[in-house]
Design a protein around this motif. Structure first.
Motif, PDB file in Angstrom:
ATOM      1  N   ASP A 193      -3.694   5.854  21.590  1.00  0.00           N
ATOM      2  CA  ASP A 193      -4.584   5.793  20.434  1.00  0.00           C
ATOM      3  C   ASP A 193      -3.824   5.687  19.119  1.00  0.00           C
ATOM      4  OD1 ASP A 193      -6.811   5.973  22.058  1.00  0.00           O
ATOM      5  OD2 ASP A 193      -6.898   8.162  21.927  1.00  0.00           O
ATOM      6  N   TRP A 194      -2.604   6.199  19.070  1.00  0.00           N
ATOM      7  CA  TRP A 194      -1.845   6.179  17.824  1.00  0.00           C
ATOM      8  C   TRP A 194      -1.514   4.769  17.379  1.00  0.00           C
ATOM      9  CZ3 TRP A 194      -2.047   9.829  14.547  1.00  0.00           C
ATOM     10  CH2 TRP A 194      -2.219  11.138  14.958  1.00  0.00           C
ATOM     11  N   VAL A 195      -1.323   3.857  18.316  1.00  0.00           N
ATOM     12  CA  VAL A 195      -1.047   2.463  17.962  1.00  0.00           C
ATOM     13  C   VAL A 195      -2.267   1.864  17.278  1.00  0.00           C
ATOM     14  CG1 VAL A 195      -0.490   0.183  18.882  1.00  0.00           C
ATOM     15  CG2 VAL A 195       0.598   2.200  19.841  1.00  0.00           C
ATOM     16  N   ALA A 196      -3.435   2.102  17.819  1.00  0.00           N
ATOM     17  CA  ALA A 196      -4.662   1.573  17.230  1.00  0.00           C
ATOM     18  C   ALA A 196      -4.955   2.228  15.878  1.00  0.00           C
ATOM     19  CB  ALA A 196      -5.840   1.784  18.179  1.00  0.00           C
ATOM     20  N   ILE A 197      -4.743   3.527  15.793  1.00  0.00           N
ATOM     21  CA  ILE A 197      -4.969   4.237  14.531  1.00  0.00           C
ATOM     22  C   ILE A 197      -4.049   3.694  13.450  1.00  0.00           C
ATOM     23  CG2 ILE A 197      -4.636   6.464  13.383  1.00  0.00           C
ATOM     24  CD1 ILE A 197      -5.720   7.777  15.951  1.00  0.00           C
ATOM     25  N   PHE A 198      -2.768   3.520  13.781  1.00  0.00           N
ATOM     26  CA  PHE A 198      -1.823   3.007  12.792  1.00  0.00           C
ATOM     27  C   PHE A 198      -2.161   1.573  12.399  1.00  0.00           C
ATOM     28  CE2 PHE A 198       2.078   0.795  11.613  1.00  0.00           C
ATOM     29  CZ  PHE A 198       2.413   1.535  10.503  1.00  0.00           C
ATOM     30  N   PHE A 199      -2.498   0.732  13.364  1.00  0.00           N
ATOM     31  CA  PHE A 199      -2.796  -0.664  13.065  1.00  0.00           C
ATOM     32  C   PHE A 199      -4.029  -0.803  12.182  1.00  0.00           C
ATOM     33  CE2 PHE A 199      -4.862  -4.727  14.075  1.00  0.00           C
ATOM     34  CZ  PHE A 199      -3.872  -5.588  13.635  1.00  0.00           C
ATOM     35  N   LEU A 200      -5.095  -0.092  12.504  1.00  0.00           N
ATOM     36  CA  LEU A 200      -6.316  -0.164  11.695  1.00  0.00           C
ATOM     37  C   LEU A 200      -6.084   0.393  10.300  1.00  0.00           C
ATOM     38  CD1 LEU A 200      -8.970   0.864  14.341  1.00  0.00           C
ATOM     39  CD2 LEU A 200      -8.692  -1.384  13.303  1.00  0.00           C
ATOM     40  N   SER A 201      -5.346   1.487  10.203  1.00  0.00           N
ATOM     41  CA  SER A 201      -5.041   2.060   8.894  1.00  0.00           C
ATOM     42  C   SER A 201      -4.175   1.115   8.077  1.00  0.00           C
ATOM     43  CB  SER A 201      -4.331   3.399   9.043  1.00  0.00           C
ATOM     44  OG  SER A 201      -5.147   4.331   9.684  1.00  0.00           O
ATOM     45  N   LEU A 202      -3.177   0.527   8.707  1.00  0.00           N
ATOM     46  CA  LEU A 202      -2.282  -0.403   8.018  1.00  0.00           C
ATOM     47  C   LEU A 202      -3.037  -1.612   7.492  1.00  0.00           C
ATOM     48  CD1 LEU A 202       0.697  -1.303   7.360  1.00  0.00           C
ATOM     49  CD2 LEU A 202       0.579  -2.552   9.516  1.00  0.00           C
ATOM     50  N   CYS A 203      -3.889  -2.184   8.310  1.00  0.00           N
ATOM     51  CA  CYS A 203      -4.638  -3.381   7.882  1.00  0.00           C
ATOM     52  C   CYS A 203      -5.578  -3.076   6.723  1.00  0.00           C
ATOM     53  CB  CYS A 203      -5.426  -3.953   9.054  1.00  0.00           C
ATOM     54  SG  CYS A 203      -4.385  -4.705  10.301  1.00  0.00           S
ATOM     55  N   SER A 204      -6.324  -1.994   6.824  1.00  0.00           N
ATOM     56  CA  SER A 204      -7.265  -1.685   5.743  1.00  0.00           C
ATOM     57  C   SER A 204      -6.532  -1.230   4.483  1.00  0.00           C
ATOM     58  CB  SER A 204      -8.283  -0.639   6.187  1.00  0.00           C
ATOM     59  OG  SER A 204      -7.645   0.562   6.551  1.00  0.00           O
ATOM     60  N   TRP A 205      -5.398  -0.539   4.631  1.00  0.00           N
ATOM     61  CA  TRP A 205      -4.573  -0.161   3.481  1.00  0.00           C
ATOM     62  C   TRP A 205      -4.054  -1.396   2.779  1.00  0.00           C
ATOM     63  CZ3 TRP A 205       0.812  -1.098   3.343  1.00  0.00           C
ATOM     64  CH2 TRP A 205       1.482  -0.557   2.237  1.00  0.00           C
ATOM     65  N   TYR A 206      -3.527  -2.332   3.545  1.00  0.00           N
ATOM     66  CA  TYR A 206      -2.938  -3.542   2.977  1.00  0.00           C
ATOM     67  C   TYR A 206      -3.985  -4.390   2.253  1.00  0.00           C
ATOM     68  CZ  TYR A 206      -0.280  -7.837   2.614  1.00  0.00           C
ATOM     69  OH  TYR A 206       0.353  -8.954   2.137  1.00  0.00           O
ATOM     70  N   VAL A 207      -5.139  -4.555   2.867  1.00  0.00           N
ATOM     71  CA  VAL A 207      -6.193  -5.371   2.262  1.00  0.00           C
ATOM     72  C   VAL A 207      -6.713  -4.715   0.985  1.00  0.00           C
ATOM     73  CG1 VAL A 207      -8.560  -6.193   2.587  1.00  0.00           C
ATOM     74  CG2 VAL A 207      -6.863  -6.534   4.380  1.00  0.00           C
ATOM     75  N   SER A 208      -6.994  -3.436   1.034  1.00  0.00           N
ATOM     76  CA  SER A 208      -7.541  -2.770  -0.170  1.00  0.00           C
ATOM     77  C   SER A 208      -6.529  -2.716  -1.287  1.00  0.00           C
ATOM     78  CB  SER A 208      -8.048  -1.366   0.179  1.00  0.00           C
ATOM     79  OG  SER A 208      -6.987  -0.551   0.601  1.00  0.00           O
ATOM     80  N   TRP A 209      -5.272  -2.438  -0.988  1.00  0.00           N
ATOM     81  CA  TRP A 209      -4.247  -2.372  -2.021  1.00  0.00           C
ATOM     82  C   TRP A 209      -3.993  -3.752  -2.620  1.00  0.00           C
ATOM     83  CZ3 TRP A 209       1.585  -0.846  -1.311  1.00  0.00           C
ATOM     84  CH2 TRP A 209       2.104  -0.462  -2.541  1.00  0.00           C
ATOM     85  N   THR A 210      -3.960  -4.775  -1.779  1.00  0.00           N
ATOM     86  CA  THR A 210      -3.745  -6.134  -2.270  1.00  0.00           C
ATOM     87  C   THR A 210      -4.900  -6.593  -3.163  1.00  0.00           C
ATOM     88  OG1 THR A 210      -2.481  -6.659  -0.287  1.00  0.00           O
ATOM     89  CG2 THR A 210      -3.304  -8.507  -1.567  1.00  0.00           C
ATOM     90  N   LEU A 211      -6.112  -6.284  -2.771  1.00  0.00           N
ATOM     91  CA  LEU A 211      -7.257  -6.658  -3.608  1.00  0.00           C
ATOM     92  C   LEU A 211      -7.206  -5.959  -4.970  1.00  0.00           C
ATOM     93  CD1 LEU A 211     -10.173  -6.712  -1.022  1.00  0.00           C
ATOM     94  CD2 LEU A 211      -9.140  -8.671  -2.184  1.00  0.00           C
ATOM     95  N   LEU A 212      -6.850  -4.695  -4.961  1.00  0.00           N
ATOM     96  CA  LEU A 212      -6.773  -3.973  -6.222  1.00  0.00           C
ATOM     97  C   LEU A 212      -5.625  -4.464  -7.096  1.00  0.00           C
ATOM     98  CD1 LEU A 212      -7.545  -0.357  -5.020  1.00  0.00           C
ATOM     99  CD2 LEU A 212      -8.973  -1.802  -6.451  1.00  0.00           C
ATOM    100  N   LEU A 213      -4.508  -4.853  -6.496  1.00  0.00           N
ATOM    101  CA  LEU A 213      -3.389  -5.363  -7.282  1.00  0.00           C
ATOM    102  C   LEU A 213      -3.700  -6.719  -7.911  1.00  0.00           C
ATOM    103  CD1 LEU A 213      -0.322  -4.439  -5.068  1.00  0.00           C
ATOM    104  CD2 LEU A 213      -0.911  -3.487  -7.281  1.00  0.00           C
ATOM    105  N   ASN A 214      -4.642  -7.454  -7.340  1.00  0.00           N
ATOM    106  CA  ASN A 214      -4.979  -8.779  -7.859  1.00  0.00           C
ATOM    107  C   ASN A 214      -6.147  -8.751  -8.837  1.00  0.00           C
ATOM    108  OD1 ASN A 214      -3.018 -10.421  -6.594  1.00  0.00           O
ATOM    109  ND2 ASN A 214      -4.073 -10.072  -4.661  1.00  0.00           N
ATOM    110  N   LEU A 215      -6.606  -7.614  -9.218  1.00  0.00           N
ATOM    111  CA  LEU A 215      -7.700  -7.535 -10.213  1.00  0.00           C
ATOM    112  C   LEU A 215      -7.170  -7.798 -11.600  1.00  0.00           C
ATOM    113  CD1 LEU A 215      -9.781  -4.494  -9.014  1.00  0.00           C
ATOM    114  CD2 LEU A 215     -10.340  -6.897  -8.821  1.00  0.00           C
TER     115      LEU A 215
END
Length: 80
Positions: free
Chosen positions: A58-80
């Motif tokens: 489960d840790w692989v899935a938890i890390f992957f989902l967290s990483l993807c949503s972290w990356y997308v949200s941070w990237t969107l906020l940096l491009n505002l």
């Protein structure tokens, strides 16, 4: 369902916090990754309280989902 939605939610929250911490500090972007790792570690305490048993795979899935949503949200906020 909890093992899917919680990492996505906490990953997005980690992205927002990473943005707020490193808003104008381009030389210190590694702090954002530290925030992500802290939020991945939080799962160790939250999921058992919600009645979910965390297995090794489960840790692989938890890390992957967290990483993807972290990356997308941070990237969107940096491009505002």
């Amino acid at each position: 369902m909890k093992k899917t939605y919680l990492p996505i939610l906490l990953g997005a929250l980690a992205g927002i916090i990473s943005y707020l911490i490193t808003q104008d500090l381009r030389t210190r972007d590694a702090i954002g990754i530290v925030v992500l790792m802290a939020f991945v570690y939080i799962h160790k305490f939250i999921l058992p309280k919600l009645g979910e048993k965390i297995e090794t795979k489960d840790w692989v899935a938890i890390f992957f989902l967290s990483l993807c949503s972290w990356y997308v949200s941070w990237t969107l906020l940096l491009n505002l």
